[in-house]
Design an enzyme around this catalytic site. Structure first.
Site, PDB file in Angstrom:
ATOM      1  N   GLU A 283     -31.112 -15.130  52.840  1.00 53.02           N
ATOM      2  CA  GLU A 283     -30.957 -13.774  53.049  1.00 53.02           C
ATOM      3  C   GLU A 283     -29.991 -13.174  51.835  1.00 53.02           C
ATOM      4  O   GLU A 283     -30.204 -11.932  51.269  1.00 53.02           O
ATOM      5  CB  GLU A 283     -30.506 -13.337  54.345  1.00 53.02           C
ATOM      6  CG  GLU A 283     -31.234 -13.421  55.609  1.00 53.02           C
ATOM      7  CD  GLU A 283     -32.549 -12.845  55.294  1.00 53.02           C
ATOM      8  OE1 GLU A 283     -32.542 -11.769  55.104  1.00 53.02           O
ATOM      9  OE2 GLU A 283     -33.768 -13.651  55.304  1.00 53.02           O
ATOM     10  N   TRP A 286     -32.273 -12.282  49.163  1.00 50.54           N
ATOM     11  CA  TRP A 286     -32.987 -11.004  49.348  1.00 50.54           C
ATOM     12  C   TRP A 286     -32.171 -10.148  48.619  1.00 50.54           C
ATOM     13  O   TRP A 286     -32.433  -9.116  48.094  1.00 50.54           O
ATOM     14  CB  TRP A 286     -33.328 -10.713  50.579  1.00 50.54           C
ATOM     15  CG  TRP A 286     -34.587 -11.225  50.882  1.00 50.54           C
ATOM     16  CD1 TRP A 286     -34.701 -12.287  51.666  1.00 50.54           C
ATOM     17  CD2 TRP A 286     -35.898 -10.822  50.728  1.00 50.54           C
ATOM     18  NE1 TRP A 286     -36.171 -12.732  51.903  1.00 50.54           N
ATOM     19  CE2 TRP A 286     -36.816 -11.635  51.370  1.00 50.54           C
ATOM     20  CE3 TRP A 286     -36.347  -9.454  49.829  1.00 50.54           C
ATOM     21  CZ2 TRP A 286     -38.135 -11.234  51.298  1.00 50.54           C
ATOM     22  CZ3 TRP A 286     -37.783  -9.386  49.910  1.00 50.54           C
ATOM     23  CH2 TRP A 286     -38.699 -10.582  50.669  1.00 50.54           C
ATOM     24  N   TRP A 314     -48.409  11.996  52.641  1.00 48.80           N
ATOM     25  CA  TRP A 314     -47.188  12.108  53.665  1.00 48.80           C
ATOM     26  C   TRP A 314     -47.175  13.611  54.316  1.00 48.80           C
ATOM     27  O   TRP A 314     -47.304  14.505  53.837  1.00 48.80           O
ATOM     28  CB  TRP A 314     -45.845  11.892  52.997  1.00 48.80           C
ATOM     29  CG  TRP A 314     -45.729  10.782  52.313  1.00 48.80           C
ATOM     30  CD1 TRP A 314     -45.582  10.566  50.678  1.00 48.80           C
ATOM     31  CD2 TRP A 314     -45.624   9.196  52.765  1.00 48.80           C
ATOM     32  NE1 TRP A 314     -45.533   9.258  50.368  1.00 48.80           N
ATOM     33  CE2 TRP A 314     -45.552   8.610  51.441  1.00 48.80           C
ATOM     34  CE3 TRP A 314     -45.684   8.853  53.990  1.00 48.80           C
ATOM     35  CZ2 TRP A 314     -45.382   7.103  51.710  1.00 48.80           C
ATOM     36  CZ3 TRP A 314     -45.619   7.306  54.030  1.00 48.80           C
ATOM     37  CH2 TRP A 314     -45.475   6.736  52.771  1.00 48.80           C
ATOM     38  N   ASN A 349     -30.954  -5.817  61.181  1.00 47.70           N
ATOM     39  CA  ASN A 349     -32.088  -5.909  60.282  1.00 47.70           C
ATOM     40  C   ASN A 349     -33.491  -5.819  60.931  1.00 47.70           C
ATOM     41  O   ASN A 349     -34.073  -4.981  60.375  1.00 47.70           O
ATOM     42  CB  ASN A 349     -31.937  -7.093  59.292  1.00 47.70           C
ATOM     43  CG  ASN A 349     -32.893  -7.270  58.334  1.00 47.70           C
ATOM     44  OD1 ASN A 349     -33.038  -6.253  57.675  1.00 47.70           O
ATOM     45  ND2 ASN A 349     -33.870  -8.304  58.830  1.00 47.70           N
ATOM     46  N   TRP A 367     -41.239   7.697  53.098  1.00 50.21           N
ATOM     47  CA  TRP A 367     -40.046   6.507  53.101  1.00 50.21           C
ATOM     48  C   TRP A 367     -38.677   7.109  52.638  1.00 50.21           C
ATOM     49  O   TRP A 367     -37.863   6.759  52.827  1.00 50.21           O
ATOM     50  CB  TRP A 367     -40.380   5.226  52.744  1.00 50.21           C
ATOM     51  CG  TRP A 367     -40.838   5.285  51.236  1.00 50.21           C
ATOM     52  CD1 TRP A 367     -42.101   5.264  50.676  1.00 50.21           C
ATOM     53  CD2 TRP A 367     -39.976   5.037  50.133  1.00 50.21           C
ATOM     54  NE1 TRP A 367     -41.925   5.142  49.184  1.00 50.21           N
ATOM     55  CE2 TRP A 367     -40.611   5.144  48.764  1.00 50.21           C
ATOM     56  CE3 TRP A 367     -38.409   4.943  50.106  1.00 50.21           C
ATOM     57  CZ2 TRP A 367     -40.172   4.874  47.433  1.00 50.21           C
ATOM     58  CZ3 TRP A 367     -37.861   4.762  48.738  1.00 50.21           C
ATOM     59  CH2 TRP A 367     -38.835   4.656  47.432  1.00 50.21           C
ATOM     60  N   TRP A 390     -36.453  -0.229  51.797  1.00 53.38           N
ATOM     61  CA  TRP A 390     -37.494   0.632  52.350  1.00 53.38           C
ATOM     62  C   TRP A 390     -38.824   0.591  51.638  1.00 53.38           C
ATOM     63  O   TRP A 390     -39.727   0.711  52.307  1.00 53.38           O
ATOM     64  CB  TRP A 390     -36.902   2.003  51.947  1.00 53.38           C
ATOM     65  CG  TRP A 390     -36.057   2.600  53.033  1.00 53.38           C
ATOM     66  CD1 TRP A 390     -34.621   2.613  53.116  1.00 53.38           C
ATOM     67  CD2 TRP A 390     -36.565   3.245  54.374  1.00 53.38           C
ATOM     68  NE1 TRP A 390     -34.184   2.943  54.381  1.00 53.38           N
ATOM     69  CE2 TRP A 390     -35.333   3.582  55.017  1.00 53.38           C
ATOM     70  CE3 TRP A 390     -37.806   3.747  54.772  1.00 53.38           C
ATOM     71  CZ2 TRP A 390     -35.513   4.277  56.361  1.00 53.38           C
ATOM     72  CZ3 TRP A 390     -37.782   4.385  55.798  1.00 53.38           C
ATOM     73  CH2 TRP A 390     -36.685   4.707  56.851  1.00 53.38           C
TER      74      TRP A 390
HETATM   75  P1  FAD Z   1     -27.159 -11.183  57.385  1.00 53.23           P
HETATM   76  O1  FAD Z   1     -28.150 -11.367  58.025  1.00 53.23           O
HETATM   77  O2  FAD Z   1     -25.932 -11.927  58.101  1.00 53.23           O
HETATM   78  O3  FAD Z   1     -27.144 -11.519  56.034  1.00 53.23           O
HETATM   79  C1  FAD Z   1     -26.297 -11.813  54.983  1.00 53.23           C
HETATM   80  C2  FAD Z   1     -26.288 -10.802  53.892  1.00 53.23           C
HETATM   81  O4  FAD Z   1     -27.327 -11.041  53.360  1.00 53.23           O
HETATM   82  C3  FAD Z   1     -26.218  -9.349  54.165  1.00 53.23           C
HETATM   83  O5  FAD Z   1     -24.695  -8.971  54.385  1.00 53.23           O
HETATM   84  C4  FAD Z   1     -26.813  -8.759  53.083  1.00 53.23           C
HETATM   85  O6  FAD Z   1     -25.954  -8.489  51.922  1.00 53.23           O
HETATM   86  C5  FAD Z   1     -27.841  -9.674  52.571  1.00 53.23           C
HETATM   87  N1  FAD Z   1     -29.058  -9.378  53.363  1.00 53.23           N
HETATM   88  C6  FAD Z   1     -29.639  -9.570  54.532  1.00 53.23           C
HETATM   89  N2  FAD Z   1     -30.839  -9.337  54.530  1.00 53.23           N
HETATM   90  C7  FAD Z   1     -31.366  -8.744  53.646  1.00 53.23           C
HETATM   91  C8  FAD Z   1     -32.219  -7.730  52.971  1.00 53.23           C
HETATM   92  N3  FAD Z   1     -33.409  -7.868  53.811  1.00 53.23           N
HETATM   93  N4  FAD Z   1     -32.225  -7.292  51.786  1.00 53.23           N
HETATM   94  C9  FAD Z   1     -31.306  -7.562  50.905  1.00 53.23           C
HETATM   95  N5  FAD Z   1     -30.174  -8.016  51.338  1.00 53.23           N
HETATM   96  C10 FAD Z   1     -29.863  -8.689  52.447  1.00 53.23           C
HETATM   97  N6  FAD Z   1     -28.711  -4.070  53.587  1.00 53.23           N
HETATM   98  C11 FAD Z   1     -27.831  -3.427  52.531  1.00 53.23           C
HETATM   99  O7  FAD Z   1     -26.808  -4.295  52.581  1.00 53.23           O
HETATM  100  N7  FAD Z   1     -27.678  -2.048  52.284  1.00 53.23           N
HETATM  101  C12 FAD Z   1     -28.716  -1.317  52.585  1.00 53.23           C
HETATM  102  O8  FAD Z   1     -28.643  -0.112  52.451  1.00 53.23           O
HETATM  103  C13 FAD Z   1     -29.800  -1.926  53.499  1.00 53.23           C
HETATM  104  N8  FAD Z   1     -30.784  -0.905  53.837  1.00 53.23           N
HETATM  105  C14 FAD Z   1     -31.759  -1.392  54.652  1.00 53.23           C
HETATM  106  C15 FAD Z   1     -33.005  -0.804  54.709  1.00 53.23           C
HETATM  107  C16 FAD Z   1     -34.044  -1.025  55.541  1.00 53.23           C
HETATM  108  C17 FAD Z   1     -35.082  -0.073  55.848  1.00 53.23           C
HETATM  109  C18 FAD Z   1     -34.064  -2.395  55.690  1.00 53.23           C
HETATM  110  C19 FAD Z   1     -35.402  -2.877  56.440  1.00 53.23           C
HETATM  111  C20 FAD Z   1     -33.120  -3.220  55.264  1.00 53.23           C
HETATM  112  C21 FAD Z   1     -31.896  -2.985  54.763  1.00 53.23           C
HETATM  113  N9  FAD Z   1     -30.948  -3.720  54.520  1.00 53.23           N
HETATM  114  C22 FAD Z   1     -29.810  -3.111  53.676  1.00 53.23           C
HETATM  115  C23 FAD Z   1     -30.905  -5.093  54.621  1.00 53.23           C
HETATM  116  C24 FAD Z   1     -30.448  -5.719  55.973  1.00 53.23           C
HETATM  117  O9  FAD Z   1     -31.077  -5.095  56.752  1.00 53.23           O
HETATM  118  C25 FAD Z   1     -29.033  -5.813  55.827  1.00 53.23           C
HETATM  119  O10 FAD Z   1     -28.560  -6.210  54.731  1.00 53.23           O
HETATM  120  C26 FAD Z   1     -28.442  -6.571  57.101  1.00 53.23           C
HETATM  121  O11 FAD Z   1     -28.957  -6.053  58.158  1.00 53.23           O
HETATM  122  C27 FAD Z   1     -26.943  -6.389  57.083  1.00 53.23           C
HETATM  123  O12 FAD Z   1     -26.380  -7.201  58.120  1.00 53.23           O
HETATM  124  P2  FAD Z   1     -25.671  -8.475  57.982  1.00 53.23           P
HETATM  125  O13 FAD Z   1     -24.659  -8.529  57.026  1.00 53.23           O
HETATM  126  O14 FAD Z   1     -25.515  -8.806  59.402  1.00 53.23           O
HETATM  127  O15 FAD Z   1     -26.807  -9.410  57.506  1.00 53.23           O
END
Ligand code: FAD
Length: 485
Positions: A283, A286, A314, A349, A367, A390
């Site tokens: 993650e 990502w 759209w 997420n 989007w 997105w």
């Molecule tokens: P954990 O699951 O604990 O992951 C640890 C860290 O990994 C996160 O804190 C984050 O920095 C990174 N991470 C995890 N998943 C992703 C992912 N899919 N893409 C990129 N990095 C990721 N994340 C953001 O930080 N900022 C945003 O503005 C953002 N917008 C999003 C919009 C959409 C439509 C979607 C589907 C996802 C988005 N995410 C975003 C990715 C992800 O949802 C969040 O990072 C995550 O939910 C944060 O919660 P956590 O820290 O508990 O994640």
């Protein structure tokens, strides 16, 4: 300027220009400044126009306020403090250098195009004036230009990117905060230019909508470190199994700390590898991939990476958009997510994926409308992660969920929130429903809908057919038949 600093060798400070790195630990710019042996002058420059970068949304501004307050408090304990200035950094930083006869300026790099251009110009200006100007990697594990295919090209697909970075070995270990920070007294001429943190009006006042955010979060470096320790001790072990269940607190909730650099990705990575969790590291991968995309596609937030999506029909439907924003679509898992977002500035997420898909597919709304709403309401609103995610959900990204794969919000709810705990928490008007019908309250014959909770604003089957027809119209080559998830 050079003559001046030569005359004042002991007093000439090294400037640390803080941006998205609001911490003392593992901060390479701060460490380099401390190693220069000069007294430090710590700056934050707030530019309402963001110097061409994307101006922050409301929830992110709230987070920034708390992060700056915490950083100022930490720096004040070491005898200095954070000098907060307002205006264009490209003018203010050189002006402060002149006024203080600073001999060096240090900062950590950013990756959006306007930010990079500003920094490059500034570096050239300072160096031309004989001032040392150095930038560092404080934000990422692998900077975008360090990861390329064998042919030297940027990556478009996560799996290949991830294989490549795993071959680079472990990212560097985090460095501790400088042992002793020697701060420069903020000179009167600089002090006269400074503003108070409150003057930036980053926190809402009338109305103060941040009550739910304050309840949900502690901002700043110490809060981030505490959260990291707690997650590694208690959450990491179950992460892979439970991360898709929004009703359980199974993910790290580190995203806003990473966004504003209250924690570095290196700190999180190495704390997690000590406990070995491949899924969690992926993650973080990502996040790296999103920055890779932003660096190579600076207009990630406004342009479809797949150009055929430019022709997508759209719909313009303000009523539906507002229902989605307010959590009143009639689909419980979507509404729970949108209300969690509004109340706490964060959304799980799995639910971000479902809610985003609902907007781009069921409602057939661009989007970018959803991305903008998230940008304004998320405390972790990130210039790379938000648009990249997105585009992934909408199907317009380089490595995206195919548009024809349309989440069924009822099945998604039943699968990932099987006991309805998440929906009960955020949609209290459905709290009394049994788990069998909580994700499709219209099927609960005992409770007519409409009075306390809306009927679905679109029919799933019809919306799905409409989305597929729209997608057929832009002739995205369909490799597989439509399926239900
Ligand atoms: P954990 O699951 O604990 O992951 C640890 C860290 O990994 C996160 O804190 C984050 O920095 C990174 N991470 C995890 N998943 C992703 C992912 N899919 N893409 C990129 N990095 C990721 N994340 C953001 O930080 N900022 C945003 O503005 C953002 N917008 C999003 C919009 C959409 C439509 C979607 C589907 C996802 C988005 N995410 C975003 C990715 C992800 O949802 C969040 O990072 C995550 O939910 C944060 O919660 P956590 O820290 O508990 O994640």
């Amino acid at each position: 300027d050079r003559r001046m600093s030569a005359r004042l060798p002991s007093a000439a400070p090294a400037i640390v220009w803080f941006r998205d790195d609001l911490r003392l630990e593992d901060n390479p710019a701060l460490n380099a400044a401390a190693a220069s042996g000069r007294p430090l002058l710590c700056l934050y420059v707030h530019d309402e126009t963001a110097g061409g970068s994307r101006p922050l949304g409301g929830a992110a501004r709230w987070w920034l306020h708390g992060s700056l307050a915490a950083l100022d408090a930490s720096l004040t304990r070491t005898g200095g403090g954070l000098a907060i200035l307002r205006g264009a950094a490209a003018e203010i930083v050189p002006a402060i250098v002149r006024e203080t006869a600073a001999e060096a300026v240090f900062w950590n790099r950013r990756y959006d195009a306007p930010g990079r251009e500003t920094d490059a110009r500034l570096k050239a200006t300072l160096r031309d004036a004989g001032v040392r100007a150095e930038s560092f990697n404080g934000h990422l594990l692998w900077e975008p230009w360090t990861v390329t295919s064998r042919a030297g090209a940027p990556f478009r697909v996560f799996a290949a990117f991830w294989r490549a970075v795993r071959q680079l070995g472990e990212p560097p270990r985090p460095e501790p905060a400088p042992a002793a920070l020697r701060c420069h007294a903020v000179p009167e001429s600089v002090r006269a230019r400074c503003v108070g943190l409150g003057d930036l009006a980053l926190e809402p006042s009338s109305p103060d909508w941040a009550g739910g955010l304050r309840e949900a979060w502690g901002r700043g470096e110490a809060a981030g470190r505490a959260r990291l320790v707690e997650f590694v001790d208690a959450g990491l072990e179950d992460y892979a199994a439970a991360r898709d269940r929004p009703g359980e607190s199974a993910t790290s909730r580190l995203s806003p700390y990473l966004r504003f650099g209250n924690l570095s990705a290196r700190q999180v990575w190495h704390a997690a590898t000590a406990q070995a969790s491949g899924k969690f590291l992926e993650e973080l991968g990502w996040r790296e991939f999103s920055y890779h995309l932003l660096y190579h596609h600076p207009d990630l937030a406004c342009r479809n990476l797949q150009p055929q999506f430019d022709a997508m029909p759209w719909r313009s439907d303000g009523t539906a958009l507002r229902a989605w924003q307010r959590g009143l679509t009639g689909y419980p898992i979507v509404d729970a997510g949108m209300r969690e977002l509004w109340a706490t500035g964060w959304m799980h997420n799995r639910v971000r994926m479902i809610a985003a898909s609902f907007l781009a597919k069921h409602l057939l709304i661009d989007w970018r409308e959803g991305e903008a709403w998230f940008w304004n309401t998320l405390v972790d609103a990130d210039p790379a992660n938000n648009p990249a995610s997105w585009q992934w959900v909408a199907g317009s990204g380089t490595d995206a969920a195919p548009y024809f794969r349309i989440f069924n919000p009822v099945l998604q709810g039943e699968r990932f929130d099987p006991d309805g705990r998440y929906v009960r928490r955020w949609v209290p008007e459905l709290a009394a429903l049994p788990s069998q019908t909580i994700h499709q309250p219209w099927a609960d014959t005992g409770r007519p809908l409409g009075r306390t909770y809306p009927s679905p604003i679109v029919d799933h089957g019809k919306a799905r057919r409409r989305a597929l027809a729209a997608w057929q119209a832009i002739r995205v080559a369909a490799a597989q038949p439509p399926d239900e998830l």
